[in-house]
Design a protein around this motif. Structure first.
Motif, PDB file in Angstrom:
ATOM      1  N   ALA A  80       0.816  -1.216   0.000  1.00 60.02           N
ATOM      2  CA  ALA A  80       0.000   0.000   0.000  1.00 60.02           C
ATOM      3  C   ALA A  80       0.852   1.270   0.000  1.00 60.02           C
ATOM      4  O   ALA A  80       0.551   2.215  -0.738  1.00 60.02           O
ATOM      5  N   ALA A  81       1.890   1.302   0.800  1.00 59.23           N
ATOM      6  CA  ALA A  81       2.713   2.509   0.893  1.00 59.23           C
ATOM      7  C   ALA A  81       3.432   2.820  -0.417  1.00 59.23           C
ATOM      8  O   ALA A  81       3.748   3.976  -0.694  1.00 59.23           O
ATOM      9  N   GLU A  82       3.669   1.802  -1.226  1.00 65.73           N
ATOM     10  CA  GLU A  82       4.399   1.979  -2.489  1.00 65.73           C
ATOM     11  C   GLU A  82       3.485   1.928  -3.707  1.00 65.73           C
ATOM     12  O   GLU A  82       3.965   1.948  -4.833  1.00 65.73           O
ATOM     13  N   ARG A  83       2.197   1.845  -3.480  1.00 65.58           N
ATOM     14  CA  ARG A  83       1.234   1.644  -4.565  1.00 65.58           C
ATOM     15  C   ARG A  83       1.428   2.633  -5.715  1.00 65.58           C
ATOM     16  O   ARG A  83       1.527   2.234  -6.874  1.00 65.58           O
ATOM     17  N   HIS A  84       1.493   3.908  -5.395  1.00 66.96           N
ATOM     18  CA  HIS A  84       1.602   4.929  -6.445  1.00 66.96           C
ATOM     19  C   HIS A  84       2.920   4.799  -7.212  1.00 66.96           C
ATOM     20  O   HIS A  84       2.945   4.923  -8.439  1.00 66.96           O
ATOM     21  N   ASP A  85       4.008   4.528  -6.505  1.00 69.39           N
ATOM     22  CA  ASP A  85       5.307   4.356  -7.165  1.00 69.39           C
ATOM     23  C   ASP A  85       5.310   3.116  -8.059  1.00 69.39           C
ATOM     24  O   ASP A  85       5.855   3.141  -9.168  1.00 69.39           O
ATOM     25  N   LEU A  86       4.717   2.024  -7.566  1.00 71.94           N
ATOM     26  CA  LEU A  86       4.661   0.793  -8.355  1.00 71.94           C
ATOM     27  C   LEU A  86       3.853   1.008  -9.634  1.00 71.94           C
ATOM     28  O   LEU A  86       4.283   0.627 -10.727  1.00 71.94           O
ATOM     29  N   LEU A  87       2.687   1.616  -9.488  1.00 65.96           N
ATOM     30  CA  LEU A  87       1.844   1.859 -10.665  1.00 65.96           C
ATOM     31  C   LEU A  87       2.500   2.834 -11.634  1.00 65.96           C
ATOM     32  O   LEU A  87       2.455   2.632 -12.843  1.00 65.96           O
TER      33      LEU A  87
END
Length: 94
Positions: A80-87
């Motif tokens: 969840a904490a990295e969701r935006h970076d992963l996407l």
């Protein structure tokens, strides 16, 4: 003036981003309990149907679906904490 011409292959930055995403997902999967890890692997990597995966794990389909839901929920929480970076990393290659 020179123009950038793509040969259709991913560039080094795209490959690095894909490798980072893959490593993060692999690490999250590795940290799951064994049965959750197996459930995810059977369905998402091995392309088993949920019914076939339930048989392979010697459990009812309902129990398998519950196990798979717990595994997916755990993955979502871990990433969840990295969701935006992963996407963003995955979308940058488009």
């Amino acid at each position: 003036e020179m123009q950038d011409v793509s040969d259709g292959r991913p560039n080094a930055e795209d490959r690095l981003g894909e490798a980072w995403v893959s490593a993060r997902i692999d690490a999250a999967i590795t940290s799951l309990p064994e049965r959750q890890k197996l459930a995810l692997t059977l369905v998402h990597s091995e392309q088993f149907s949920q019914a076939d995966a339930a048989v392979a794990m010697d459990m009812s389909v309902d129990a398998f679906e519950s196990l798979l839901a717990r595994a997916r929920r755990a993955m979502k929480e871990q990433l969840a904490a990295e969701r935006h970076d992963l996407l963003a990393s995955l979308q940058d290659k488009d």
